[in-house]
Design a protein around this motif. Sequence first.
Motif, PDB file in Angstrom:
ATOM      1  N   MET A 121      21.889  52.624  47.011  1.00 24.28           N
ATOM      2  CA  MET A 121      22.301  50.647  46.835  1.00 24.28           C
ATOM      3  C   MET A 121      23.063  50.140  48.288  1.00 24.28           C
ATOM      4  N   ILE A 122      24.205  51.032  48.675  1.00 27.32           N
ATOM      5  CA  ILE A 122      24.859  51.081  49.678  1.00 27.32           C
ATOM      6  C   ILE A 122      23.546  50.723  51.111  1.00 27.32           C
TER       7      ILE A 122
ATOM      8  N   GLY B  26      36.719  60.670  61.398  1.00 30.36           N
ATOM      9  CA  GLY B  26      36.738  60.878  59.753  1.00 30.36           C
ATOM     10  C   GLY B  26      36.215  59.266  59.413  1.00 30.36           C
ATOM     11  N   LEU B  27      36.140  57.972  60.787  1.00 28.25           N
ATOM     12  CA  LEU B  27      36.248  57.069  59.526  1.00 28.25           C
ATOM     13  C   LEU B  27      34.581  56.295  59.901  1.00 28.25           C
ATOM     14  N   LEU B  28      34.085  56.750  61.021  1.00 26.38           N
ATOM     15  CA  LEU B  28      33.153  56.841  60.646  1.00 26.38           C
ATOM     16  C   LEU B  28      31.620  57.176  59.924  1.00 26.38           C
ATOM     17  N   VAL B  29      31.625  58.505  59.716  1.00 25.86           N
ATOM     18  CA  VAL B  29      31.457  59.309  58.991  1.00 25.86           C
ATOM     19  C   VAL B  29      31.976  58.660  57.718  1.00 25.86           C
ATOM     20  N   LEU B  30      32.709  57.786  57.186  1.00 27.37           N
ATOM     21  CA  LEU B  30      33.367  57.095  55.872  1.00 27.37           C
ATOM     22  C   LEU B  30      32.567  56.133  55.811  1.00 27.37           C
ATOM     23  N   PHE B  31      31.518  55.358  56.817  1.00 24.55           N
ATOM     24  CA  PHE B  31      31.533  53.768  57.589  1.00 24.55           C
ATOM     25  C   PHE B  31      31.004  53.475  56.302  1.00 24.55           C
ATOM     26  N   PRO B  32      30.007  54.088  55.259  1.00 18.77           N
ATOM     27  CA  PRO B  32      29.274  53.284  54.255  1.00 18.77           C
ATOM     28  C   PRO B  32      29.386  52.873  53.162  1.00 18.77           C
ATOM     29  N   ILE B  33      31.292  53.510  53.192  1.00 18.06           N
ATOM     30  CA  ILE B  33      32.116  53.158  51.808  1.00 18.06           C
ATOM     31  C   ILE B  33      32.707  52.035  52.601  1.00 18.06           C
ATOM     32  N   ILE B  34      33.506  52.838  53.392  1.00 22.57           N
ATOM     33  CA  ILE B  34      34.416  51.236  53.488  1.00 22.57           C
ATOM     34  C   ILE B  34      33.026  49.673  53.944  1.00 22.57           C
ATOM     35  N   TYR B  35      32.446  50.182  53.977  1.00 23.15           N
ATOM     36  CA  TYR B  35      31.594  48.739  54.335  1.00 23.15           C
ATOM     37  C   TYR B  35      30.987  48.402  53.073  1.00 23.15           C
ATOM     38  N   CYS B  36      30.921  48.664  51.612  1.00 29.32           N
ATOM     39  CA  CYS B  36      30.663  48.742  50.988  1.00 29.32           C
ATOM     40  C   CYS B  36      31.959  48.472  50.030  1.00 29.32           C
ATOM     41  N   CYS B  37      33.258  48.970  50.688  1.00 29.87           N
ATOM     42  CA  CYS B  37      34.232  48.220  50.198  1.00 29.87           C
ATOM     43  C   CYS B  37      34.611  46.926  50.780  1.00 29.87           C
ATOM     44  N   PHE B  38      34.113  47.058  51.684  1.00 34.80           N
ATOM     45  CA  PHE B  38      34.862  45.017  52.594  1.00 34.80           C
ATOM     46  C   PHE B  38      33.369  44.092  51.561  1.00 34.80           C
ATOM     47  N   VAL B  39      32.515  44.603  51.368  1.00 34.24           N
ATOM     48  CA  VAL B  39      31.247  43.114  51.111  1.00 34.24           C
ATOM     49  C   VAL B  39      31.706  43.410  49.808  1.00 34.24           C
ATOM     50  N   SER B  40      32.558  44.400  49.279  1.00 34.97           N
ATOM     51  CA  SER B  40      32.584  44.324  47.633  1.00 34.97           C
ATOM     52  C   SER B  40      33.846  42.510  47.677  1.00 34.97           C
ATOM     53  N   PRO B  56      35.884  41.240  55.725  1.00 31.18           N
ATOM     54  CA  PRO B  56      36.028  39.479  54.839  1.00 31.18           C
ATOM     55  C   PRO B  56      36.746  39.190  55.383  1.00 31.18           C
ATOM     56  N   LYS B  57      36.239  37.569  55.338  1.00 23.51           N
ATOM     57  CA  LYS B  57      37.146  37.011  56.167  1.00 23.51           C
ATOM     58  C   LYS B  57      38.226  35.494  55.060  1.00 23.51           C
ATOM     59  N   GLU B  58      37.654  36.148  54.011  1.00 33.65           N
ATOM     60  CA  GLU B  58      38.512  35.867  52.598  1.00 33.65           C
ATOM     61  C   GLU B  58      38.754  36.566  51.538  1.00 33.65           C
ATOM     62  N   TRP B  59      39.900  37.548  51.317  1.00 35.27           N
ATOM     63  CA  TRP B  59      39.724  38.367  50.323  1.00 35.27           C
ATOM     64  C   TRP B  59      39.415  37.291  48.310  1.00 35.27           C
ATOM     65  N   PRO B 247      27.656  41.701  43.765  1.00 32.48           N
ATOM     66  CA  PRO B 247      28.454  42.005  42.631  1.00 32.48           C
ATOM     67  C   PRO B 247      27.375  43.885  42.589  1.00 32.48           C
ATOM     68  N   ILE B 248      26.552  43.736  43.468  1.00 32.57           N
ATOM     69  CA  ILE B 248      26.259  45.428  43.186  1.00 32.57           C
ATOM     70  C   ILE B 248      27.044  46.407  44.111  1.00 32.57           C
ATOM     71  N   MET B 249      27.598  46.052  45.082  1.00 34.92           N
ATOM     72  CA  MET B 249      29.203  46.605  46.004  1.00 34.92           C
ATOM     73  C   MET B 249      30.455  46.935  44.880  1.00 34.92           C
ATOM     74  N   ALA B 250      30.636  45.898  44.210  1.00 35.12           N
ATOM     75  CA  ALA B 250      31.762  45.539  43.895  1.00 35.12           C
ATOM     76  C   ALA B 250      31.706  47.181  42.236  1.00 35.12           C
ATOM     77  N   ALA B 251      29.784  46.877  41.490  1.00 38.42           N
ATOM     78  CA  ALA B 251      29.896  47.444  40.699  1.00 38.42           C
ATOM     79  C   ALA B 251      29.890  49.086  41.247  1.00 38.42           C
ATOM     80  N   SER B 252      29.372  49.561  42.448  1.00 42.62           N
ATOM     81  CA  SER B 252      29.597  50.404  43.411  1.00 42.62           C
ATOM     82  C   SER B 252      30.641  51.411  43.347  1.00 42.62           C
ATOM     83  N   MET B 253      31.535  50.127  43.966  1.00 40.97           N
ATOM     84  CA  MET B 253      32.817  50.826  44.132  1.00 40.97           C
ATOM     85  C   MET B 253      33.422  50.997  42.511  1.00 40.97           C
ATOM     86  N   LEU B 254      33.775  50.716  41.160  1.00 39.45           N
ATOM     87  CA  LEU B 254      33.676  51.299  40.386  1.00 39.45           C
ATOM     88  C   LEU B 254      33.507  52.261  40.004  1.00 39.45           C
ATOM     89  N   VAL B 255      31.289  52.394  40.315  1.00 38.68           N
ATOM     90  CA  VAL B 255      31.767  53.740  39.887  1.00 38.68           C
ATOM     91  C   VAL B 255      32.141  54.408  40.820  1.00 38.68           C
TER      92      VAL B 255
END
Lengths: 288, 281
Positions: A121-122, B26-40, B56-59, B247-255
């Motif tokens: 998904m990501i 490390g931040l580079l390695v985790l970029f996909p997770i960080i990106y997912c978090c921000f988009v959510s 995010p401009k507005e959280w 919503p998909i990124m939010a759901a991914s974060m929850l998972v």
Amino acid sequence: MKPKGIRQFEPLLYLLPAFFFFIVFTYYPFFKTVFNSFFLTNFMGVRKEFVGLENYIRILQDPAFLASVKNTFIYVIVSVPVSVFIALILAIIANKKTLSSPVYETMYALPMAMSTSVCAMIFELMYNPSLGIINELLGTNVSWLTDNRFTIYAISFISVWMNIGYNFLFLLAAVRNVPADLIEAADMEGAGTVRLTTKIILPIISPTVFFLIINSLAKSMMMSGLVIILTDGGRNGSASTMISYMYSQSVNAQNYNNGYASAIIAFIITFVLMLFSFGFEKKYVHYN
Amino acid sequence: MDNSVSLKRRKDIGKVLFQAFAILVGLLVLFPIIYCCFVSFMKPNQIQSIPPTIIPKEWTLENYFNVMETTPIGRFMINSLILAGVSSVIRLVTASFAAFAFSFYEFKGRNLLFMICLGTIMIPSDVVLVTNYQTISGLHLVNTYLGMMSVFCVNAMNIFMMRQNFLSFSRTLQEAAYVDGCSNIRFFFKILIPTSTPVLTTVFISSFISTWNTYLWPMLVTNQPLMRTVQVGVTMLNNEDGNVHGPIMAASMLVLIPTVAIFLIFRKKIVSGIMGGALKE
């Protein structure tokens, strides 16, 4: 040592639960799949008529299956070494223990806690041609997941990322096991990081590298989840792998004839590759 | 004097810079997770904007509310929890009994049975996926927890690891227990299992994470929406039209949260478990 008077069946009793599941969900289905692959089956997967090797001959002439075999190999050849290589670089960075070691070691290892579907998904969003960040960062304009030329590589990259953490943990342990005096001696002689790595560290950690390659080889040959989620098997099989082919033939098309035969071919290819690798190990891997 | 101080300071600065570099990687390695978090946390119009942005401009929690309102994500979570929790417990039971037999008893065919046990590692679960599905559907277990769990109830690697652990169990303690008239099964429950909690925890945690993360099998044996696991559920969000990325990124974060949390808390245990399981022979 052993207590007297143990009845012979007592240990067997303890083995019963484990072997029940081994037999019902591993050995029985395995032999049944092999057996069924020699028969024509109906849409429920029930045997109708013995046809010998006909199922195998048919799918080996099916361009879609041949494409999926090829894709699986591309996938393995691209993703396995790249993932081990990146993990090795990370292990060398993390080698020396510092105050914040636990922080970045955890960061490097974390991708291993990720699941196939969440990663799919990501990356699906990241690969999105207009909304995704990858085209933006690379300055490209590519439909990563729909353009036949790129799909398999785009998917390989996801799996590279997912495997980094696991490979990193093993390589870190291996790199830290390299005797300190060897490294010091090389330092004294003025060997740079690259030479130090290729001449001293790599030969010593080769058993770990070998283990990781075998391990990811077996996993990657069975790769299917990402393909099924991201490309629905790939139009005209452009990105399908052997197992995603098996899946779409059996589950979507209910063509179990092709399904069983492709499962067994996938098994045989993987098995033979493993045997080859062990032969290679005897010859080239350095044990002390 | 001055010289050595400045040298030391320079070394310290070097160390700090190196660590900053390592964390940056490390931040580079985790970029996909960080990106997912921000988009959510982004507003839908920012997600839809071109060119795409990262921060995010507005959280906002809008995407999270959206997921919770439009999908039974709570139910998916419970399904996954039941699947991963119960099958990991069953794995512990099957593995500890089998490892007990393999390490504390001598009997005819022990080596053969042990080989049969390890032989399952050579048969990937994907190869037998379709046939297992037929077994489960033949037993009318499609859309049941039992059907979902069935294939995760035993793992040869777990048995191997526990056997290694049991073999190192103190023989004197074992003999003392027998001299005191402790029966085999009492020894197993009262002494062996309580003293083996480290390996039991490791097996439980790693099997919990791997079962929580599985996708293909739970998808195959369920077709009712309410029986879906989170992993399957999160990909199903994809089929609806329109603005679903948030919503998909939010759901991914929850998972992600449960496995990442478990990983962070039990990192040492998980690592030792993986390493222990891999050391063959």
